[in-house]
Design an enzyme around this catalytic site. Structure first.
Site, PDB file in Angstrom:
ATOM      1  N   HIS A 245       0.836  -1.208   0.000  1.00  0.00           N
ATOM      2  CA  HIS A 245       0.000   0.000   0.000  1.00  0.00           C
ATOM      3  C   HIS A 245       0.872   1.261   0.000  1.00  0.00           C
ATOM      4  CE1 HIS A 245      -3.636   2.394   1.202  1.00  0.00           C
ATOM      5  NE2 HIS A 245      -2.695   3.175   1.709  1.00  0.00           N
ATOM      6  N   GLU A 246       1.839   1.310   0.902  1.00  0.00           N
ATOM      7  CA  GLU A 246       2.658   2.522   1.033  1.00  0.00           C
ATOM      8  C   GLU A 246       3.581   2.703  -0.173  1.00  0.00           C
ATOM      9  OE1 GLU A 246       1.763   4.609   3.316  1.00  0.00           O
ATOM     10  OE2 GLU A 246       0.428   3.170   4.297  1.00  0.00           O
TER      11      GLU A 246
ATOM     12  N   HIS B 111       1.701   4.544  -2.732  1.00  0.00           N
ATOM     13  CA  HIS B 111       1.769   6.004  -2.558  1.00  0.00           C
ATOM     14  C   HIS B 111       3.091   6.539  -3.101  1.00  0.00           C
ATOM     15  CE1 HIS B 111      -1.874   6.590  -0.329  1.00  0.00           C
ATOM     16  NE2 HIS B 111      -1.506   5.909   0.737  1.00  0.00           N
TER      17      HIS B 111
ATOM     18  N   HIS C 227      -5.599   6.826  -2.579  1.00  0.00           N
ATOM     19  CA  HIS C 227      -6.510   5.799  -2.067  1.00  0.00           C
ATOM     20  C   HIS C 227      -7.633   5.459  -3.036  1.00  0.00           C
ATOM     21  CE1 HIS C 227      -5.171   6.846   2.254  1.00  0.00           C
ATOM     22  NE2 HIS C 227      -4.425   5.891   1.717  1.00  0.00           N
TER      23      HIS C 227
HETATM   24 ZN    ZN Z   1      -2.603   5.130   2.150  1.00  0.00          ZN
END
Ligand code: ZN
Ligand code: ZN
Length: 313
Positions: A269-270, A273, A279
């Site tokens: 997830h990170e 980014h 998101h």
């Molecule tokens: Zn996030």
């Protein structure tokens, strides 16, 4: 003779069977106890006290609710910076008091709309359940009303990304990064590379790495303090900053365990980014900001289509 032999054999079988049965049963019961045990305290516990509250009321905890809504992009949030995390020292709350005012109601409505919940504007049980889940510290970005669609990948405003000339990104770990963190991050980088044009190359030179991974605790000099166990588990910066911070006080694990957070899922997830993804409201997607207890995810179509669209692959 036959009869005399059958009785001891029967007893032996009975003994083995009952031992096995009780072993299975007690194992089953201990699992049930584990599942039924209450989750550990969380910084989001104040929300429980707000169940049923609505516009016009003054309830203890609404101040924290406003801070929550502000922090995650629903109330007076300054989205002018490309990375959306706080870049100045202004950590003031949303309203400073416990008045459930019109702006608070409107922010709750936005939240409910974004997460495909019934839009009531009040703090109902489904809203509380969603808000109380551990989540990423990067504020949400709303893109009209895409909730519930098959694909909902998003980019940061202005589509910040790594330049085309830079398909090899270096990565480094701050000294003291736990071994399971290094393992999970390396695996996540491999899997991110397999669906994109990127290759990731380890460097000892942490300070100059493109992607900088570290485990941090509470205040750690970036105006986005962590909040201890539960609540926010990590945050990251969009390109070209590429810093990724994990909250060192979480119960990190590798795999599915009750009341624990899977490091691999959160690393993916990170890293999303740090490559330029924001998101998604697709619940199965890695880029969905909330994580269920013991939830383990792999990259989904939504994540992969997102990275391919951003880099036109
Ligand atoms: Zn996030
Ligand atoms: Zn940080």
């Amino acid at each position: 003779m036959t009869h005399k032999l059958v009785t001891p054999l029967f007893l032996i079988f009975f003994f083995i069977f009952s031992t096995l049965y009780h072993a299975v049963l007690s194992d089953d019961q201990s699992n049930k106890t584990e599942e039924a045990s209450p989750p550990p305290p969380s910084p989001f516990d104040f929300l429980k006290n707000l169940l049923g509250s609505q516009k016009g009321q003054n309830v203890k905890g609404v101040k924290e609710l406003k801070e929550y809504l502000k922090r995650f992009g629903y109330l007076n949030h300054d989205q002018s910076s490309s990375n959306y995390l706080n870049t100045n020292n202004n950590n003031e709350g949303g309203g400073g008091d416990d008045d459930f005012d019109e702006q608070t109601e409107s922010a709750i409505r936005k939240f409910q709309q974004n997460y495909n919940l019934t839009v009531t504007g009040s703090v109902d049980s489904k809203t509380v359940s969603k808000m109380m889940m551990p989540r990423c510290g990067v504020p949400d970005k709303m893109n009209g009303n895409n909730a519930g669609f098959h694909l909902d990948y998003k980019f940061y405003d202005g589509n910040p990304k790594w330049p085309p000339s830079k398909s090899t990104l270096t990565y480094g770990f701050l000294n003291g990064t736990p071994r399971q963190g290094v393992y999970a991050i390396r695996k996540s980088l491999q899997d991110s590379a397999s669906v994109s044009h990127f290759t990731f190359k380890y460097t000892e030179d942490y300070a100059n790495a493109d992607l900088k991974f570290s485990f941090q605790k509470r205040y750690h000099k970036d105006n986005n303090p962590f909040d201890g166990p539960g609540g926010v588990y990590a945050h990251a910066w969009a390109p070209p900053i590429g810093a990724v911070h994990f909250d060192s006080e979480e119960r990190w694990t590798l795999g599915k365990f009750p009341h624990s957070i899977d490091l691999y899922t959160i690393s993916l997830h990170e890293i999303g980014h740090a490559l330029g993804l924001q998101h998604s409201t697709v619940q199965a997607a890695v880029m969905y900001p909330y994580v269920g207890a013991g939830e383990v995810k792999n990259l989904q179509d939504d994540d992969i289509e997102g990275i391919r669209a951003l880099y036109t692959l």
